[in-house]
Each structure stands twice: as structure tokens, then as C-alpha cells.
Design a protein around this motif. Structure first.
Motif, PDB file in Angstrom:
ATOM      1  N   ILE A  18      69.912 -46.223  11.879  1.00  0.00           N
ATOM      2  CA  ILE A  18      69.840 -46.337  10.721  1.00  0.00           C
ATOM      3  C   ILE A  18      68.117 -45.848   9.921  1.00  0.00           C
ATOM      4  CG2 ILE A  18      69.936 -47.474   8.174  1.00  0.00           C
ATOM      5  CD1 ILE A  18      73.028 -47.391  10.365  1.00  0.00           C
ATOM      6  N   ARG A  19      68.050 -44.679   9.654  1.00  0.00           N
ATOM      7  CA  ARG A  19      66.948 -44.103   8.707  1.00  0.00           C
ATOM      8  C   ARG A  19      66.460 -45.191   7.730  1.00  0.00           C
ATOM      9  NH1 ARG A  19      67.703 -38.119   7.637  1.00  0.00           N
ATOM     10  NH2 ARG A  19      68.992 -38.791   6.515  1.00  0.00           N
ATOM     11  N   LYS A  20      65.270 -45.150   7.830  1.00  0.00           N
ATOM     12  CA  LYS A  20      64.058 -45.732   7.240  1.00  0.00           C
ATOM     13  C   LYS A  20      63.706 -44.281   6.038  1.00  0.00           C
ATOM     14  CE  LYS A  20      63.663 -49.574  10.479  1.00  0.00           C
ATOM     15  NZ  LYS A  20      63.656 -48.588  11.509  1.00  0.00           N
ATOM     16  N   SER A  21      63.104 -44.917   4.894  1.00  0.00           N
ATOM     17  CA  SER A  21      62.548 -43.848   3.959  1.00  0.00           C
ATOM     18  C   SER A  21      60.998 -43.846   4.350  1.00  0.00           C
ATOM     19  CB  SER A  21      62.900 -44.977   2.414  1.00  0.00           C
ATOM     20  OG  SER A  21      62.011 -45.620   1.774  1.00  0.00           O
ATOM     21  N   PRO A  22      60.391 -42.831   3.463  1.00  0.00           N
ATOM     22  CA  PRO A  22      58.910 -42.886   3.869  1.00  0.00           C
ATOM     23  C   PRO A  22      57.871 -44.183   3.098  1.00  0.00           C
ATOM     24  CG  PRO A  22      59.715 -40.678   3.314  1.00  0.00           C
ATOM     25  CD  PRO A  22      60.877 -42.125   3.229  1.00  0.00           C
ATOM     26  N   TYR A  23      59.141 -45.168   2.725  1.00  0.00           N
ATOM     27  CA  TYR A  23      58.301 -46.214   1.755  1.00  0.00           C
ATOM     28  C   TYR A  23      58.785 -47.497   2.320  1.00  0.00           C
ATOM     29  CZ  TYR A  23      58.204 -42.494  -1.622  1.00  0.00           C
ATOM     30  OH  TYR A  23      58.525 -41.019  -2.045  1.00  0.00           O
ATOM     31  N   PHE A  24      59.187 -47.169   3.631  1.00  0.00           N
ATOM     32  CA  PHE A  24      59.554 -48.523   4.218  1.00  0.00           C
ATOM     33  C   PHE A  24      59.091 -50.042   4.390  1.00  0.00           C
ATOM     34  CE2 PHE A  24      61.487 -51.234   7.630  1.00  0.00           C
ATOM     35  CZ  PHE A  24      62.553 -51.615   7.022  1.00  0.00           C
ATOM     36  N   ASP A  25      57.809 -49.592   4.659  1.00  0.00           N
ATOM     37  CA  ASP A  25      56.804 -50.468   4.932  1.00  0.00           C
ATOM     38  C   ASP A  25      56.018 -50.689   3.626  1.00  0.00           C
ATOM     39  OD1 ASP A  25      57.313 -50.457   7.673  1.00  0.00           O
ATOM     40  OD2 ASP A  25      55.553 -48.682   8.091  1.00  0.00           O
ATOM     41  N   ALA A  26      55.802 -50.044   3.109  1.00  0.00           N
ATOM     42  CA  ALA A  26      54.693 -50.469   1.811  1.00  0.00           C
ATOM     43  C   ALA A  26      56.289 -51.864   0.899  1.00  0.00           C
ATOM     44  CB  ALA A  26      55.204 -49.236   0.761  1.00  0.00           C
ATOM     45  N   THR A  27      57.719 -51.149   0.439  1.00  0.00           N
ATOM     46  CA  THR A  27      57.856 -52.483   0.969  1.00  0.00           C
ATOM     47  C   THR A  27      58.155 -53.231   0.885  1.00  0.00           C
ATOM     48  OG1 THR A  27      60.632 -51.519   1.662  1.00  0.00           O
ATOM     49  CG2 THR A  27      59.715 -50.642  -0.274  1.00  0.00           C
ATOM     50  N   LEU A  28      58.433 -53.630   2.415  1.00  0.00           N
ATOM     51  CA  LEU A  28      58.173 -55.264   3.179  1.00  0.00           C
ATOM     52  C   LEU A  28      56.893 -55.648   2.356  1.00  0.00           C
ATOM     53  CD1 LEU A  28      59.828 -54.172   6.689  1.00  0.00           C
ATOM     54  CD2 LEU A  28      60.788 -55.280   4.903  1.00  0.00           C
ATOM     55  N   ARG A  29      54.990 -55.184   2.268  1.00  0.00           N
ATOM     56  CA  ARG A  29      54.579 -55.161   2.104  1.00  0.00           C
ATOM     57  C   ARG A  29      54.511 -55.943   0.901  1.00  0.00           C
ATOM     58  NH1 ARG A  29      52.164 -50.497   3.320  1.00  0.00           N
ATOM     59  NH2 ARG A  29      51.799 -50.551   1.808  1.00  0.00           N
ATOM     60  N   TRP A  30      55.281 -55.419  -0.315  1.00  0.00           N
ATOM     61  CA  TRP A  30      55.660 -55.312  -1.347  1.00  0.00           C
ATOM     62  C   TRP A  30      56.739 -56.460  -1.712  1.00  0.00           C
ATOM     63  CZ3 TRP A  30      52.082 -54.791  -5.666  1.00  0.00           C
ATOM     64  CH2 TRP A  30      51.205 -54.054  -5.751  1.00  0.00           C
TER      65      TRP A  30
END
Length: 391
Positions: A18-30
Motif C-alpha cells: 500500500i503506497r504512502k503519500s509524500p506527507y506520510f511521515d509528517a502526519t505521524l509526527r503531527w
């Protein structure tokens, strides 16, 4: 930036299929706490309290990772003709720089998608998708269409910046002239070297913008720049709000419509132009459906009883005098309206405003009650003329 939970990708057991968006890591941090899958990608669905997310949206602004809204790119000398063949909406007056909400139907007139179409240039279109494999559909249709077009998926991932303070955040990012961008129009911009298309669109029924990132390697940079610019305006990370979209009567594809649902059942006659000269897939079927009429239609419902604890996770049947007449497709409690509101599909003869019905929830058990009384009402439930979003 808040890192209270300090979550990592592996904490969720994500796989590579399942693909992840370019913002995936940022959403985890936030603070993203839960995800679902949409267009074969992960989408954040939980930043804590969904009611607080709703109030953040309607009172200030939220930033949502909607990179799952994949783009189908149509280019080539016959791009405009091909785009028209895919949709029942007349595109003959669509200008470069304009966006339109469209329907894509199959040969039987069934709904395959209800995306936003963006016209970037004379022969350059993006179809910004709801959840379905329209890229494969468009590529298949193109094979024997006779049109000179190229169909592909570009490196484009949108964010949604939505809410009454979204304009202030946009001014902080791009300057005062961004306020000249009209509802359902787009503009090509850069933000510190990050290439973007910005549009006055969104899936919230609020004032809002979508920022289409054209370089996936800059996703983290873009997210942080927007959050920094919005800090003084109360901007919060968030997720698309089921409460607000049901208030606004907005469709969720697969929930409220699918390939067995036609535009007339949804009351979307305005998006079907059978008089235009151009042909489109499903035109003959939709003409027949228009002439014969529909046997069911979408309605709004107010469901009595205790506040629903969350959205429905299955279809709830609707009964009238002991006869099953339809189903609830999307239901939620609106804290603003202080009512349980729902979108439903019912047999046409029972679809009059004011009709009293019974809703059988969650296989007969909701709040320890087997059935709830409900009334058919107009939808949208809030701001029916979309004056907020178009302001």
C-alpha cells in the motif's frame, strides 16, 4: 510541531503493498493515530477527537493529507475531446485554469467516480479522483477510442487546507494576490522552489484550498511550511470530516454511490447534459433513465434517539409500515445541529419530505434500541447553497 506520541511507521505494521503519500511521515509526527486505505494508499483518518477536528475545521482551519486523491493526467491533441467522452457534464465552455465537479459514468449510466476536473492547459487535464481505479478505466477507454491522447498518473499529491482561516494562511504563504483566486479555479505557483498547482476547491463545504504538490520529494518541506505559516491562525493537522461532509450533503464514493447508482437517483441532473452534440459514455443509457424515471432516490434523514457514537460502518435498513424501503448510506451525529443526520437511498414513492420511517441500526442494536424513528428532510443539512465555500 507536536511529537507527543513520537509514532513511527513500524508501529502501525505498514507494508509496502500500500503506497504512502509524500506527507506520510509528517502526519505521524503531527499526531496521526489511525489510517485507512483509499486508492491503494494510506490516508490519515484519526488525529484524536473527530468532534474536535470538526470544530477546528469550521472555526479555524485544518491541513489534511489527501495525497490519495490521485490524478489521471490526459494530454495530447485530442485531450479535450477525450475528457468530454468520459463525463456527462458539458465541458465545451471550460476555460484553461478552471475546475469542474464532474461525473464519470459507465455504459449503463452507473457512476464510476465523481472527481474534480482541472484544466491546466488547452490540451492538459487532471482528473482528481475519489476512490476508484479510473486510471485503468481511462487507459482502457483510450485504447480503441481513436483519439490521440496519453493517459498516465503524474507525480502529483494534493493537500487540503480548509476552514475559515485558510485564506489567511494562504496569504501568509503566497501574498495578498492569492485572494483573487476564484471558487473552482486554479493557479500555478511556487513556494520556496516547491512547484504547486493551487485551487479553490476541497471536500469540506468550507472555504478552502487544495495544494497539488508536483514533486513528491518535497512533501515534508511543504507540510512544515504550511503548518508554520498557519500557527498564528490556529491551523491544526486534521483529517477529512465525516460530520462536515454529511452536513454538506457531499458524496463518499462506495458509501453513497457506486457503479449501480445513476446521477438521477442522486439528484445530480444538472451534471448530465443530454442535449450537447458531443457523445459520452453512458449517454444513451442516461437518456433512457431520464425518460423512464427512477425507482429510488437519495434523501436526507434526521434520526431520532441518542447521539450516534460515530459514523455507521454498515448499511442500515429503512422500513415503512414493516416494509423495507431503502438503506442509510452515511450517518453521523452533528454537534452543531445537535441531531443525528444521514444520507439514504429509498424507494421513490417514499421519498417525500416529511415522511416518517423506521431505521434499523447496526443489525438492530444502536444504543440498546432496535429501531429509531426518522424523518425524511432536505439535504444538504447546513448551508444548502454552498455560500460558505464559494465566499
Amino acid at each position: 510541531m507536536t511529537q507527543a506520541d513520537d509514532l513511527q511507521s513500524e508501529d502501525f505494521g505498514f507494508g509496502t503493498q500500500i503506497r504512502k503519500s509524500p506527507y506520510f511521515d509528517a502526519t505521524l509526527r503531527w499526531g496521526a493515530k489511525g489510517f485507512s486505505v483509499y486508492n491503494h494508499m494510506y490516508i490519515p483518518r484519526d488525529f484524536g477527537d473527530p468532534e474536535q477536528n470538526f470544530w477546528n475545521l469550521v472555526n479555524e482551519a485544518i491541513l489534511c493529507d489527501v495525497g490519495v486523491e490521485r490524478q489521471v493526467e490526459i494530454t495530447g491533441p485530442d485531450a479535450a475531446k477525450f475528457a468530454q467522452m468520459l463525463t456527462s457534464r458539458d465541458l465545451s465552455k471550460m476555460a484553461v485554469g478552471q475546475c469542474k465537479y464532474i461525473l464519470i459514468t459507465n455504459a449503463d449510466g452507473g457512476l464510476l467516480n465523481d472527481p474534480i476536473l482541472l484544466r491546466l492547459a488547452e490540451n492538459h487535464f487532471w482528473i482528481s479522483l475519489a476512490d476508484s481505479d479510473i486510471l485503468l478505466w481511462a487507459q482502457g477507454v483510450a485504447v480503441h477510442s481513436g483519439f490521440d491522447v496519453t493517459i498516465g498518473e503524474p507525480d502529483v499529491s494534493p493537500l487540503q487546507l480548509q476552514g475559515p482561516k485558510s485564506g489567511e494562511v494562504m496569504k501568509a504563504l503566497f501574498g495578498d494576490d492569492i485572494m483573487e483566486l476564484k471558487y473552482y479555479w486554479l493557479r500555478e505557483v511556487e513556494l520556496d522552489g516547491i512547484p504547486l498547482i493551487v485551487s479553490r476547491t476541497g471536500w469540506s463545504s468550507e472555504l478552502g484550498y487544495e495544494l497539488y504538490l508536483r514533486d513528491g520529494s518535497r512533501g515534508d518541506d511543504l507540510w512544515e511550511k504550511i503548518m508554520a505559516a498557519g500557527a498564528s491562525f490556529g491551523l491544526q493537522p486534521g483529517h477529512t470530516s465525516s460530520i462536515r461532509r454529511i452536513e454538506g450533503g457531499m458524496l463518499s464514493y462506495h458509501a453513497d454511490a457506486d457503479s449501480s447508482t445513476n446521477p438521477y437517483e442522486l439528484g445530480m441532473d444538472r451534471l448530465v447534459n443530454l442535449d450537447m452534440e458531443a457523445d459520452f459514455i453512458g449517454k444513451a443509457a442516461l437518456r433512457r433513465i431520464q425518460e423512464e424515471g427512477v425507482s429510488r432516490k437519495q434523501v436526507g434523514l434526521i434520526i431520532e434517539g441518542e447521539p450516534l457514537k460515530g459514523p455507521n460502518s454498515s448499511y442500515w435498513r429503512i422500513e415503512k409500515d414493516g416494509v423495507v424501503i431503502g438503506k442509510v448510506t452515511s450517518a453521523i451525529h452533528s454537534p452543531r445541529l445537535e441531531k443525528n443526520i444521514a444520507l439514504a437511498m429509498v424507494a421513490s414513492e417514499y421519498g417525500n419530505l416529511g415522511t416518517r420511517v423506521k431505521v434499523v441500526n447496526r443489525s438492530g442494536i444502536v444504543n440498546e434500541v432496535g429501531t429509531e424513528n426518522a424523518t425524511i428532510v432536505e439535504r444538504p443539512f447546513y448551508d444548502p447553497k454552498k455560500s460558505i465555500a464559494a465566499a
